[in-house]
Enzyme design. Sequence first.
Site, PDB file in Angstrom:
ATOM      1  N   SER A 140       0.874  -1.178   0.000  1.00  0.00           N
ATOM      2  CA  SER A 140       0.000   0.000   0.000  1.00  0.00           C
ATOM      3  C   SER A 140       0.903   1.218   0.000  1.00  0.00           C
ATOM      4  O   SER A 140       1.775   1.355  -0.873  1.00  0.00           O
ATOM      5  CB  SER A 140      -0.941  -0.051   1.205  1.00  0.00           C
ATOM      6  N   TYR A 154      -4.613   9.129  -5.427  1.00  0.00           N
ATOM      7  CA  TYR A 154      -3.661   8.094  -4.978  1.00  0.00           C
ATOM      8  C   TYR A 154      -4.019   7.604  -3.569  1.00  0.00           C
ATOM      9  O   TYR A 154      -4.091   6.391  -3.327  1.00  0.00           O
ATOM     10  CB  TYR A 154      -2.240   8.663  -5.002  1.00  0.00           C
ATOM     11  N   LYS A 158      -5.094   3.866  -2.149  1.00  0.00           N
ATOM     12  CA  LYS A 158      -4.249   3.147  -1.185  1.00  0.00           C
ATOM     13  C   LYS A 158      -4.972   2.928   0.160  1.00  0.00           C
ATOM     14  O   LYS A 158      -4.737   1.934   0.831  1.00  0.00           O
ATOM     15  CB  LYS A 158      -2.925   3.890  -0.988  1.00  0.00           C
TER      16      LYS A 158
END
Length: 272
Positions: A140, A154, A158
């Site tokens: 991650s 992003y 994650k």
Amino acid sequence: MKIAGRIVLVTGASSGIGRDAAIDLARRGATVAICARRRDRLEETLAACRQHAPASRAYPCDVRHREQIRQTVAAARADLGPIDILLNNAGAGAYHLFTQAPEEQFEELMRTNYFSALYFTREVLPSMIERGSGAVVFVSSLAGRIATWRHTAYSASKFAVTGLAEALYYEVKGHGVHVAVIQPGAIRTELFDKGPGFEHLRHVVEPQLVGTEVVTRAVARAIEKERFEVFAPARYALVWKLRALFPRLVMRGTLSFVARKFERRRRPPTPG
Ligand SMILES: NC(=O)c1ccc[n+]([C@@H]2O[C@H](COP(=O)([O-])OP(=O)(O)OC[C@H]3O[C@@H](n4cnc5c(N)ncnc54)[C@H](OP(=O)(O)O)[C@@H]3O)[C@@H](O)[C@H]2O)c1
């Protein structure tokens, strides 16, 4: 869980963390199956892996496509046998401001960073549960625990990866399958250069970059010691703990950091 003698599938192994993790796992005695889109770079990784694990194989694959994931896992299983360890590493970055980001970028990052990991895991997990043994490791990000400026697409992808890993951990531990999540900080790879918008972050991120070995060590530790979450470098675990314990304080600090380092505004508004 021991690494030596295992079959390990590594996604996104044509460069950066995936490449170096595949080589490291081969060096530790695993046979690796690697995948990514760039065939030439994948072949380079494969040649390095084969110096330690001659039976290792490469499978060109675009992880945004469900059917290619199915085919990759089927081919690796046919060539090498059941997958013992899955390293969900393939990923991409983008660093736009939320209002300026092309809308398709959010879906693109979810497909590459989150759904690929989800689908690879669904392909290998039933066999691991049946055999009562296996490990699924997700790469991650620190940005998958703490969000920051220009990271809406992003970080969301994650956070999804971290949430999937944590929920899955409880479901499969009792079946002999270990789930782990690695939270890298800023690592020197091609990720940022490929990520649109990174030019706005470069002056802050670049001085913090460290080599991939901190992540490859974290991966091995997560598997061998059956750790659920490993931050790489380890000092970021403290940052995460501070954020969890003192959210208001840390968010104020982050706002002022963003204002000073990125936006050059003097007085940030108070959160909450
Ligand atoms: N570098 C950092 O600071 C950092 C920090 C936190 C987390 N991470 C995470 O670490 C992981 C690896 O990134 P990296 O830093 O090593 O960057 P990288 O060098 O750019 O590696 C990314 C890998 O993912 C593969 N990939 C991307 N899109 C793909 C697709 N559609 N299909 C198949 N493979 C794909 C790339 O291969 P092809 O392009 O050949 O397909 C490449 O092998 C990512 O999940 C990233 O989010 C990195």
